[in-house]
Scaffold this active site. Sequence first.
Site, PDB file in Angstrom:
ATOM      1  CB  SER A   2     -64.450  75.398  75.053  1.00  0.00           C
ATOM      2  OG  SER A   2     -63.642  76.351  74.415  1.00  0.00           O
ATOM      3  CG  ASP A  46     -69.100  81.979  73.901  1.00  0.00           C
ATOM      4  OD1 ASP A  46     -68.081  82.607  73.562  1.00  0.00           O
ATOM      5  OD2 ASP A  46     -69.139  80.735  73.929  1.00  0.00           O
ATOM      6  CG  HIS A  94     -66.384  80.220  76.127  1.00  0.00           C
ATOM      7  ND1 HIS A  94     -67.018  79.511  75.122  1.00  0.00           N
ATOM      8  CD2 HIS A  94     -65.198  79.583  76.343  1.00  0.00           C
ATOM      9  CE1 HIS A  94     -66.254  78.497  74.748  1.00  0.00           C
ATOM     10  NE2 HIS A  94     -65.145  78.517  75.477  1.00  0.00           N
TER      11      HIS A  94
END
Length: 408
Positions: free
Chosen positions: A194, A356, A388
């Site tokens: 991320s 995602d 995610h």
Amino acid sequence: MGLRRGPCPAALLPGGFLFLLLLADPALLAGRRPPVVLVPGDLGNQLEAKLDKPTVVHYLCSKRTESYFTLWLNLELLLPVIIDCWIDNIRLVYNRTSRATQFPDGVDVRVPGFGKTFSLEFLDPSKSSVGSYFHTMVESLVDWGYIRGEDVRGAPYDWRRAPNENGPYFLALREMIEEMYQLYGGPVVLVAHSMGNMYTLYFLQRQPQAWKNKYIQAFVALGAPWGGVAKTLRVLASGDNNRIPVIRPLKIREQQRSAVSTSWLLPYNYTWSPEKIFVHTPTANYTLRDYHQFFQDIGFKDGWLMRQDTEGLVEAMVPPGVPLHCLYGTGVPTPDSFYYESFPDRDPKICFGDGDGTVNLQSALQCQAWRGHQEHQVSLQALPGSEHIEMLANATTLAYLKRVLLGP
């Protein structure tokens, strides 16, 4: 852990002893495992705080503590009323003169566990399943022969801030990479998730190419928001409780706005069309050209300054300069634009696109633009149906990572 050199080179050992040594340590036959550094994303590692405050927002709030306590993640601090204490402690205060953030008066926040993995394996020290983050991946690394805190280490940071305010972190990261290279006899594999990918890219763009060639074997990027994230506009406008029912979005909004990293992750013009409308309201629509007006209209003028401070931190067309593996989720409904009937203090209706669940697909695919712009390979791997956070424990992710580290 890779074999450490003894007082005598292996070549000087008698043949029989060398043969037994090879049998005892298959790593000598297969080659050294590259050391691994894990870089977490936004909200992705523990934070600790110590208090000596002049005032508190509620009589139930602690004014002073003798020692550091877990500020993030501690589920007990997210209960009604108590959450007001938590928000007042975890928020940042933006200084318009210095264009930098500071802690609230009487609050000291530190990042525990640099060089360890505990701070990002479980966000909650109680190791509740709610706070499980890098744990499954680290367990897999251990199964492959790695040792926590030795040849697999974490690089946690204060994720509320953008890279320009975390200078000492990058010095420590560079020193740790060089130390691991010396200890384990080879370059490091960086594994980021991320926003940690943006931190890693910022770091790599500022290292000499000769340094990267020597110390970095590969960069594995999981769920990277290279071009920003559409949901950031909703976070800034009306708050986002991340589907935690006990937290009202408007309650958490102050903390989310105060984190400079939030404004840093707004969508960028090198990924989205300047004509795309992200936010629809009865009186105005907002594209990425309208950020200044957007911040005015939501009553958060400091946000525009934060965006100006951070927008140029990562150069879109400057590749990392190391072998890059981009893994990204697809097929999960991902917030793409927002429709407000009452703006900005009511939850919007959400229009979804591909991605995602957090990172929009077009943002994750931005790493394609680096192909042909660096001598190192840029590989992409889709993770269909992978959310995610869940992608960190995804079987395809772990198998891919194992190939990068240990070969086919």
